[in-house]
Design a protein around this motif. Sequence first.
Motif, PDB file in Angstrom:
ATOM      1  N   VAL A 178       0.870  -1.176   0.000  1.00  0.00           N
ATOM      2  CA  VAL A 178       0.000   0.000   0.000  1.00  0.00           C
ATOM      3  C   VAL A 178       0.905   1.224   0.000  1.00  0.00           C
ATOM      4  O   VAL A 178       1.720   1.401   0.911  1.00  0.00           O
ATOM      5  CB  VAL A 178      -0.920   0.031   1.233  1.00  0.00           C
ATOM      6  CG1 VAL A 178      -1.716   1.334   1.259  1.00  0.00           C
ATOM      7  CG2 VAL A 178      -1.858  -1.167   1.233  1.00  0.00           C
ATOM      8  N   TYR A 179       0.785   2.042  -1.028  1.00  0.00           N
ATOM      9  CA  TYR A 179       1.603   3.246  -1.130  1.00  0.00           C
ATOM     10  C   TYR A 179       0.796   4.446  -0.644  1.00  0.00           C
ATOM     11  O   TYR A 179      -0.223   4.798  -1.230  1.00  0.00           O
ATOM     12  CB  TYR A 179       2.065   3.451  -2.572  1.00  0.00           C
ATOM     13  CG  TYR A 179       3.084   2.417  -2.998  1.00  0.00           C
ATOM     14  CD1 TYR A 179       4.401   2.503  -2.554  1.00  0.00           C
ATOM     15  CD2 TYR A 179       2.730   1.352  -3.817  1.00  0.00           C
ATOM     16  CE1 TYR A 179       5.343   1.547  -2.909  1.00  0.00           C
ATOM     17  CE2 TYR A 179       3.669   0.392  -4.184  1.00  0.00           C
ATOM     18  CZ  TYR A 179       4.973   0.507  -3.728  1.00  0.00           C
ATOM     19  OH  TYR A 179       5.900  -0.443  -4.087  1.00  0.00           O
ATOM     20  N   LEU A 180       1.260   5.060   0.427  1.00  0.00           N
ATOM     21  CA  LEU A 180       0.564   6.192   1.037  1.00  0.00           C
ATOM     22  C   LEU A 180       1.395   7.455   0.885  1.00  0.00           C
ATOM     23  O   LEU A 180       2.457   7.595   1.508  1.00  0.00           O
ATOM     24  CB  LEU A 180       0.289   5.914   2.516  1.00  0.00           C
ATOM     25  CG  LEU A 180      -0.293   7.073   3.336  1.00  0.00           C
ATOM     26  CD1 LEU A 180      -1.600   7.578   2.731  1.00  0.00           C
ATOM     27  CD2 LEU A 180      -0.503   6.643   4.786  1.00  0.00           C
ATOM     28  N   CYS A 181       0.927   8.370   0.055  1.00  0.00           N
ATOM     29  CA  CYS A 181       1.592   9.652  -0.131  1.00  0.00           C
ATOM     30  C   CYS A 181       1.030  10.656   0.868  1.00  0.00           C
ATOM     31  O   CYS A 181      -0.135  11.028   0.794  1.00  0.00           O
ATOM     32  CB  CYS A 181       1.407  10.166  -1.561  1.00  0.00           C
ATOM     33  SG  CYS A 181       2.181  11.775  -1.845  1.00  0.00           S
ATOM     34  N   GLU A 182       1.857  11.066   1.788  1.00  0.00           N
ATOM     35  CA  GLU A 182       1.464  12.042   2.815  1.00  0.00           C
ATOM     36  C   GLU A 182       1.723  13.434   2.232  1.00  0.00           C
ATOM     37  O   GLU A 182       2.807  13.990   2.376  1.00  0.00           O
ATOM     38  CB  GLU A 182       2.295  11.791   4.075  1.00  0.00           C
ATOM     39  CG  GLU A 182       1.752  12.427   5.313  1.00  0.00           C
ATOM     40  CD  GLU A 182       2.471  11.926   6.552  1.00  0.00           C
ATOM     41  OE1 GLU A 182       1.840  11.895   7.616  1.00  0.00           O
ATOM     42  OE2 GLU A 182       3.657  11.557   6.473  1.00  0.00           O
ATOM     43  N   ASN A 183       0.727  13.956   1.560  1.00  0.00           N
ATOM     44  CA  ASN A 183       0.863  15.236   0.857  1.00  0.00           C
ATOM     45  C   ASN A 183       0.613  16.386   1.824  1.00  0.00           C
ATOM     46  O   ASN A 183      -0.523  16.768   2.083  1.00  0.00           O
ATOM     47  CB  ASN A 183      -0.123  15.288  -0.309  1.00  0.00           C
ATOM     48  CG  ASN A 183      -0.075  16.613  -1.065  1.00  0.00           C
ATOM     49  OD1 ASN A 183       0.711  17.495  -0.743  1.00  0.00           O
ATOM     50  ND2 ASN A 183      -0.913  16.739  -2.068  1.00  0.00           N
ATOM     51  N   ASN A 184       1.703  16.953   2.359  1.00  0.00           N
ATOM     52  CA  ASN A 184       1.560  18.069   3.302  1.00  0.00           C
ATOM     53  C   ASN A 184       1.816  19.420   2.626  1.00  0.00           C
ATOM     54  O   ASN A 184       2.172  20.382   3.290  1.00  0.00           O
ATOM     55  CB  ASN A 184       2.467  17.870   4.522  1.00  0.00           C
ATOM     56  CG  ASN A 184       3.944  17.842   4.167  1.00  0.00           C
ATOM     57  OD1 ASN A 184       4.361  18.258   3.083  1.00  0.00           O
ATOM     58  ND2 ASN A 184       4.773  17.358   5.086  1.00  0.00           N
ATOM     59  N   GLN A 185       1.637  19.445   1.311  1.00  0.00           N
ATOM     60  CA  GLN A 185       1.625  20.665   0.507  1.00  0.00           C
ATOM     61  C   GLN A 185       2.989  21.183   0.070  1.00  0.00           C
ATOM     62  O   GLN A 185       3.087  21.938  -0.897  1.00  0.00           O
ATOM     63  CB  GLN A 185       0.892  21.806   1.219  1.00  0.00           C
ATOM     64  CG  GLN A 185      -0.465  21.428   1.781  1.00  0.00           C
ATOM     65  CD  GLN A 185      -1.448  20.957   0.723  1.00  0.00           C
ATOM     66  OE1 GLN A 185      -1.648  21.604  -0.278  1.00  0.00           O
ATOM     67  NE2 GLN A 185      -2.046  19.811   0.973  1.00  0.00           N
ATOM     68  N   TYR A 186       4.058  20.786   0.779  1.00  0.00           N
ATOM     69  CA  TYR A 186       5.374  21.324   0.448  1.00  0.00           C
ATOM     70  C   TYR A 186       6.456  20.253   0.532  1.00  0.00           C
ATOM     71  O   TYR A 186       6.557  19.535   1.519  1.00  0.00           O
ATOM     72  CB  TYR A 186       5.764  22.458   1.408  1.00  0.00           C
ATOM     73  CG  TYR A 186       4.937  23.703   1.256  1.00  0.00           C
ATOM     74  CD1 TYR A 186       5.245  24.665   0.302  1.00  0.00           C
ATOM     75  CD2 TYR A 186       3.834  23.921   2.077  1.00  0.00           C
ATOM     76  CE1 TYR A 186       4.475  25.811   0.157  1.00  0.00           C
ATOM     77  CE2 TYR A 186       3.063  25.062   1.946  1.00  0.00           C
ATOM     78  CZ  TYR A 186       3.391  26.008   0.983  1.00  0.00           C
ATOM     79  OH  TYR A 186       2.625  27.145   0.852  1.00  0.00           O
ATOM     80  N   ALA A 187       7.271  20.150  -0.525  1.00  0.00           N
ATOM     81  CA  ALA A 187       8.488  19.346  -0.478  1.00  0.00           C
ATOM     82  C   ALA A 187       9.618  20.311  -0.146  1.00  0.00           C
ATOM     83  O   ALA A 187      10.077  21.056  -1.002  1.00  0.00           O
ATOM     84  CB  ALA A 187       8.739  18.686  -1.828  1.00  0.00           C
ATOM     85  N   MET A 188      10.017  20.342   1.080  1.00  0.00           N
ATOM     86  CA  MET A 188      10.924  21.346   1.611  1.00  0.00           C
ATOM     87  C   MET A 188      10.277  22.718   1.447  1.00  0.00           C
ATOM     88  O   MET A 188       9.477  23.132   2.274  1.00  0.00           O
ATOM     89  CB  MET A 188      12.310  21.273   0.953  1.00  0.00           C
ATOM     90  CG  MET A 188      13.359  22.082   1.686  1.00  0.00           C
ATOM     91  SD  MET A 188      15.065  21.799   1.126  1.00  0.00           S
ATOM     92  CE  MET A 188      15.329  20.119   1.685  1.00  0.00           C
ATOM     93  N   SER A 189      10.509  23.420   0.335  1.00  0.00           N
ATOM     94  CA  SER A 189       9.866  24.724   0.136  1.00  0.00           C
ATOM     95  C   SER A 189       9.063  24.790  -1.162  1.00  0.00           C
ATOM     96  O   SER A 189       8.459  25.816  -1.461  1.00  0.00           O
ATOM     97  CB  SER A 189      10.923  25.831   0.127  1.00  0.00           C
ATOM     98  OG  SER A 189      11.841  25.631  -0.935  1.00  0.00           O
ATOM     99  N   MET A 190       9.046  23.704  -1.927  1.00  0.00           N
ATOM    100  CA  MET A 190       8.350  23.672  -3.210  1.00  0.00           C
ATOM    101  C   MET A 190       6.888  23.280  -3.029  1.00  0.00           C
ATOM    102  O   MET A 190       6.598  22.172  -2.595  1.00  0.00           O
ATOM    103  CB  MET A 190       9.031  22.685  -4.156  1.00  0.00           C
ATOM    104  CG  MET A 190       8.285  22.450  -5.473  1.00  0.00           C
ATOM    105  SD  MET A 190       8.231  23.889  -6.542  1.00  0.00           S
ATOM    106  CE  MET A 190       9.892  23.849  -7.225  1.00  0.00           C
ATOM    107  N   PRO A 191       5.936  24.167  -3.352  1.00  0.00           N
ATOM    108  CA  PRO A 191       4.516  23.819  -3.211  1.00  0.00           C
ATOM    109  C   PRO A 191       4.094  22.814  -4.276  1.00  0.00           C
ATOM    110  O   PRO A 191       4.626  22.822  -5.395  1.00  0.00           O
ATOM    111  CB  PRO A 191       3.803  25.156  -3.398  1.00  0.00           C
ATOM    112  CG  PRO A 191       4.733  25.965  -4.235  1.00  0.00           C
ATOM    113  CD  PRO A 191       6.118  25.551  -3.822  1.00  0.00           C
ATOM    114  N   VAL A 192       3.149  21.970  -3.942  1.00  0.00           N
ATOM    115  CA  VAL A 192       2.691  20.950  -4.883  1.00  0.00           C
ATOM    116  C   VAL A 192       2.086  21.580  -6.132  1.00  0.00           C
ATOM    117  O   VAL A 192       2.101  20.991  -7.208  1.00  0.00           O
ATOM    118  CB  VAL A 192       1.675  19.989  -4.226  1.00  0.00           C
ATOM    119  CG1 VAL A 192       2.346  19.124  -3.175  1.00  0.00           C
ATOM    120  CG2 VAL A 192       0.508  20.758  -3.614  1.00  0.00           C
ATOM    121  N   THR A 193       1.557  22.786  -5.983  1.00  0.00           N
ATOM    122  CA  THR A 193       0.940  23.445  -7.132  1.00  0.00           C
ATOM    123  C   THR A 193       1.958  23.773  -8.221  1.00  0.00           C
ATOM    124  O   THR A 193       1.594  23.934  -9.391  1.00  0.00           O
ATOM    125  CB  THR A 193       0.245  24.744  -6.693  1.00  0.00           C
ATOM    126  OG1 THR A 193       1.178  25.557  -5.957  1.00  0.00           O
ATOM    127  CG2 THR A 193      -0.953  24.439  -5.821  1.00  0.00           C
TER     128      THR A 193
END
Length: 325
Positions: A178-193
């Motif tokens: 089961v692959y669970l992506c914990e999307n907390n909106q930012y990879a270090m400082s890069m926004p997912v948008t």
Amino acid sequence: MIPVDHEQLLAELGHAQTLDMLATMCLIRAFEEKAEDLFARGLVHGTMHLSIGQEAVAVGATRAMQKGDYLLNHHRGHGHCLAWGSDVNLMMAEFLGKETGYCRGRGGSMHIANVEANNLGANGIVGGGLPISVGVGLSIKMRRTSQVCLTIFGDGAANEGAFHEALNMASIWDLPVVYLCENNQYAMSMPVTKAFNIERISQRACAYGIPGVTVDGNDVLAVYAAIRQAAERARAGQGPTLVEAVTYRWRGHSKSDRQAYRTREEVKLWQQRDPIRRFANLLGLSDEELNRYIEEAKARIEAAVAFAQASPEPDVSTILEGVYA
């Protein structure tokens, strides 16, 4: 996001288990707040990644798994370890680098593991647990057991080559992962948008011919329901699922993060969706009742700190133990 029948899930889980889930969320919050305090006082070395605000993902996901399953998580993984059932005393001892810790003080904040409980630990490399999950899944399949591997990673890892390679191989071989992506909106400082040209990370699942779902990561029951379904599918030999839990980290990426990339207003907006308070409200608890759980959690953490501080430092003569096989 997939709809959730909260009343049905509460009935299925039962009052005792849902209250225990709330208590575990409070324990994770208390651990992280104390970790922040200890780091500020210079009692923790290296760096540290806090998961304050993401407690629902850890508790919801782990409660959906069965005893004997495997866990692989990432560098923001204190909450995952605690939710998996780790002893908070041994967790704190490891955090402070003491001999009584799970990894005898060698793992520290980013690499706490408890192999005896099939918690294979966190990984300081972004997406580092993804390739390992393929090996774990293949092992399960070759041994013909009913186990499943829960693999947790962040939104930043979803842009690593290891993500695509792992999901592709797991899909080809129908591995029980089961692959669970914990999307907390930012990879270090890069926004997912800015990092993705798709609305949901779960949309990537279609490239590998597997299901992909997105849930409210601040809703512990929504996470539980999605992971339970994915685990049942994996246990039935139908292969992996990609679950995206949309949540938010209240603190910076690490303690050196000045958070210049987001506004205080944005943080406050997400704090209003506090997963702990939301769950307490869903359970019909008063502020006084919730505060009792919070205070009990803080007391357990203070006792864990006392245990850790009284524990011995690792002996220098053992520095090479575990380095060579």
